[in-house]
Design an enzyme around this catalytic site. Structure first.
Site, PDB file in Angstrom:
ATOM      1  N   HIS A 139       0.828  -1.223   0.000  1.00 40.80           N
ATOM      2  CA  HIS A 139       0.000   0.000   0.000  1.00 40.80           C
ATOM      3  C   HIS A 139       0.860   1.269   0.000  1.00 40.80           C
ATOM      4  O   HIS A 139       0.448   2.305   0.490  1.00 40.80           O
ATOM      5  CB  HIS A 139      -0.991   0.000   1.180  1.00 40.80           C
ATOM      6  CG  HIS A 139      -2.101  -0.987   0.988  1.00 40.80           C
ATOM      7  ND1 HIS A 139      -3.325  -0.644   0.470  1.00 40.80           N
ATOM      8  CD2 HIS A 139      -2.157  -2.327   1.211  1.00 40.80           C
ATOM      9  CE1 HIS A 139      -4.092  -1.731   0.397  1.00 40.80           C
ATOM     10  NE2 HIS A 139      -3.402  -2.766   0.829  1.00 40.80           N
ATOM     11  N   ASP A 174       2.439   1.982  -3.069  1.00 41.80           N
ATOM     12  CA  ASP A 174       2.555   2.408  -4.483  1.00 41.80           C
ATOM     13  C   ASP A 174       1.694   3.633  -4.802  1.00 41.80           C
ATOM     14  O   ASP A 174       2.155   4.575  -5.447  1.00 41.80           O
ATOM     15  CB  ASP A 174       2.312   1.242  -5.467  1.00 41.80           C
ATOM     16  CG  ASP A 174       0.970   0.551  -5.372  1.00 41.80           C
ATOM     17  OD1 ASP A 174       0.191   0.871  -4.434  1.00 41.80           O
ATOM     18  OD2 ASP A 174       0.688  -0.311  -6.237  1.00 41.80           O
ATOM     19  N   GLY A 215      -7.783 -14.897  -6.194  1.00 39.57           N
ATOM     20  CA  GLY A 215      -8.090 -14.481  -4.828  1.00 39.57           C
ATOM     21  C   GLY A 215      -6.920 -14.694  -3.875  1.00 39.57           C
ATOM     22  O   GLY A 215      -7.088 -14.699  -2.659  1.00 39.57           O
ATOM     23  N   GLY A 254      -4.087 -12.800  -4.033  1.00 40.52           N
ATOM     24  CA  GLY A 254      -3.267 -11.592  -3.937  1.00 40.52           C
ATOM     25  C   GLY A 254      -1.998 -11.727  -4.768  1.00 40.52           C
ATOM     26  O   GLY A 254      -0.968 -11.136  -4.442  1.00 40.52           O
ATOM     27  N   SER A 261      -2.033 -11.179  -8.160  1.00 32.57           N
ATOM     28  CA  SER A 261      -2.227 -10.328  -9.340  1.00 32.57           C
ATOM     29  C   SER A 261      -2.655 -11.037 -10.609  1.00 32.57           C
ATOM     30  O   SER A 261      -2.151 -10.762 -11.699  1.00 32.57           O
ATOM     31  CB  SER A 261      -0.959  -9.519  -9.634  1.00 32.57           C
ATOM     32  OG  SER A 261      -0.769  -8.592  -8.627  1.00 32.57           O
ATOM     33  N   ASP A 293       1.331  -3.801  -9.544  1.00 32.74           N
ATOM     34  CA  ASP A 293       1.040  -5.122 -10.108  1.00 32.74           C
ATOM     35  C   ASP A 293       1.224  -5.137 -11.619  1.00 32.74           C
ATOM     36  O   ASP A 293       1.820  -6.049 -12.193  1.00 32.74           O
ATOM     37  CB  ASP A 293      -0.395  -5.544  -9.770  1.00 32.74           C
ATOM     38  CG  ASP A 293      -0.667  -5.513  -8.278  1.00 32.74           C
ATOM     39  OD1 ASP A 293       0.300  -5.404  -7.506  1.00 32.74           O
ATOM     40  OD2 ASP A 293      -1.847  -5.577  -7.886  1.00 32.74           O
ATOM     41  N   TYR A 350     -10.212  -1.245   0.064  1.00 35.57           N
ATOM     42  CA  TYR A 350      -9.016  -0.734  -0.609  1.00 35.57           C
ATOM     43  C   TYR A 350      -9.162   0.761  -0.894  1.00 35.57           C
ATOM     44  O   TYR A 350      -8.297   1.566  -0.560  1.00 35.57           O
ATOM     45  CB  TYR A 350      -8.798  -1.511  -1.919  1.00 35.57           C
ATOM     46  CG  TYR A 350      -7.484  -1.186  -2.586  1.00 35.57           C
ATOM     47  CD1 TYR A 350      -6.357  -1.954  -2.345  1.00 35.57           C
ATOM     48  CD2 TYR A 350      -7.372  -0.085  -3.438  1.00 35.57           C
ATOM     49  CE1 TYR A 350      -5.146  -1.644  -2.944  1.00 35.57           C
ATOM     50  CE2 TYR A 350      -6.167   0.225  -4.034  1.00 35.57           C
ATOM     51  CZ  TYR A 350      -5.057  -0.560  -3.793  1.00 35.57           C
ATOM     52  OH  TYR A 350      -3.864  -0.241  -4.374  1.00 35.57           O
TER      53      TYR A 350
HETATM   54  C1  GLA Z   1      -3.083  -4.365  -4.749  1.00 39.57           C
HETATM   55  C2  GLA Z   1      -2.984  -3.186  -5.714  1.00 39.57           C
HETATM   56  C3  GLA Z   1      -1.558  -2.630  -5.754  1.00 39.57           C
HETATM   57  C4  GLA Z   1      -1.033  -2.359  -4.359  1.00 39.57           C
HETATM   58  C5  GLA Z   1      -1.260  -3.551  -3.434  1.00 39.57           C
HETATM   59  C6  GLA Z   1      -0.909  -3.269  -2.013  1.00 39.57           C
HETATM   60  O1  GLA Z   1      -2.347  -5.449  -5.225  1.00 39.57           O
HETATM   61  O2  GLA Z   1      -3.382  -3.562  -7.012  1.00 39.57           O
HETATM   62  O3  GLA Z   1      -1.534  -1.468  -6.545  1.00 39.57           O
HETATM   63  O4  GLA Z   1      -1.582  -1.198  -3.818  1.00 39.57           O
HETATM   64  O5  GLA Z   1      -2.614  -3.990  -3.465  1.00 39.57           O
HETATM   65  O6  GLA Z   1       0.447  -3.063  -1.872  1.00 39.57           O
END
Ligand code: GLA
Length: 384
Positions: A40, A42, A127, A129, A131, A177, A226
């Site tokens: 969090h 970026d 799901g 995390g 990407s 991501d 988010y």
């Molecule tokens: C998700 C978002 C990213 C980043 C992360 C947390 O993956 O897509 O841009 O903010 O959460 O680091």
């Protein structure tokens, strides 16, 4: 090509041929990612340290003579979608919006596209995390441009994919991501400055294992949480009179006298930026003990200040940290509210850390957690 890539490529090509009755002219692969540290940060113009991984999304494509885009999504029960390049609106099928959004964003950015047939297949756990959606956007974008023979700078491709997700899908995500899926480098993590988008190589030694453990708590409906975190960060930056939390420090935070929740959110980001830069240095020096301490602090900060972990993940991280001791570290990775943990350790420690997880942790449905052992891989490419 790895066996995993081979299998996925055969699957996407066979599905394409079965559905469209022709061979694809290109197959494009875009990887998922794991973030080693820098969560969090970026969208606060800060620093992140992700690497691209082996699991990926592949898109098989061929051109059409009309202005339509036809899609077959093999991972969604062979669901299909059709839309026209002249009129792209939101679909009721969630997955289709990543494709529609990316195509729309490319056109808004001024790229000339043509009608196309696409089949999509992926092996990134959903799901978790890791990407899967960013990799889908990047793969679709690269495929649509490759079809026209159009070159694009990879960072630009990532920016367009991020715009697709923010403006079309509706998650106000940062750039991490999409950028690592586009720019990933074999055997390296990248220290990314999300303000300048400069990329600094962070070599991952061959004897350092990247273990990813899926908690089995799937992330769902997290856009609300988010986007709320993002707003809180922006409020904090504004109160401190800085453009982004990247520019704030602890003294400014203390002086700002924010409400407790906003204060804590900002404290996470300010401290996480510092940890991320330090972690890249520790990785370079091979100082696994320091890296582990920074990962532990990062997890604690996500748990207590940013409040994005869940109890099952906290338990899993605890098991991993105890098993690894001072020879590395573990933390939740990604946006939060479920998903996977990342652990770093010497490869020699893999068997006993794996055993500790398998004997000490069960997913919410009582099964054994999925454990992936990854090496840092390349970013998006057209497969030869
Ligand atoms: C998700 C978002 C990213 C980043 C992360 C947390 O993956 O897509 O841009 O903010 O959460 O680091």
């Amino acid at each position: 090509m790895t066996m995993r890539d081979d299998e996925l490529r055969s699957r996407v090509t066979a599905a394409f041929e079965w559905h469209f009755g022709q061979r694809p002219t290109h197959v494009v692969r875009a990887p998922g990612r794991v973030n080693l540290i820098g969560e969090h940060t970026d969208y606060n113009d800060g620093f992140v340290l992700p690497c691209a991984i082996g699991p990926s999304t592949m898109v098989a494509i061929s051109g059409r003579s009309d202005r339509q885009v036809h899609i077959l999504a093999t991972d969604f029960g062979d669901a299909t979608d059709i839309f026209d390049l002249e009129h792209i609106v939101s679909s009721e099928q969630g997955w289709a919006n990543y494709v529609r959004g990316m195509v729309n964003a490319l056109q808004l950015a001024g790229f000339e596209l043509q009608g196309a047939n696409l089949a999509v297949a992926g092996n990134i756990p959903k799901g978790a995390g890791l990407s899967s959606s960013a990799s889908l956007e990047v793969a679709v974008g690269q495929a649509m441009l490759t079809l026209r023979g159009t070159d694009i700078d990879r960072t630009r491709l990532a920016q367009i994919a991020q715009a697709a997700e923010c403006d079309f899908v509706g998650t106000q995500c940062g750039i991490m991501d999409q950028l690592i899926s586009a720019q990933g480098k074999a055997a390296h993590a990248l220290l990314i400055d999300c303000r300048t988008l400069s990329l600094t190589d962070a070599p991952v030694p061959a004897d350092l294992a990247i273990m990813i453990v899926h908690s089995g708590v799937t992330r769902g409906l997290v856009e609300g949480h988010y986007n709320e975190r993002r707003r809180q960060c922006e409020t904090a930056a504004k109160a401190m009179g800085v453009a982004a939390l990247r520019d704030a420090d602890m003294a400014m935070l203390t002086a700002a006298k924010l409400d407790p929740a906003t204060h804590n959110r900002a404290r996470h980001v300010i401290s996480e930026n510092r940890r991320t830069i330090e972690a890249a240095a520790a990785l370079e020096k091979g100082d696994l003990e320091r890296l582990g301490t920074l990962m532990a602090e990062s997890h604690q900060s996500m748990r207590d200040d940013f409040e994005i972990t869940v109890p099952a993940i906290d338990r899993l991280v605890d098991i991993l940290q105890k098993a690894i001791g001072r020879e590395g570290g573990a933390r939740m990775t990604g946006g939060g509210f479920g998903g996977a943990c990342v652990a770093l350790m010497p490869t020699s420690r893999i068997p006993d850390v794996r055993a500790a997880v398998e004997s000490g942790y069960q997913t919410p449905d009582g099964s054994m957690p999925m454990i992936l052992l990854e090496t840092a891989g390349p970013g998006v490419h057209v497969m030869g």
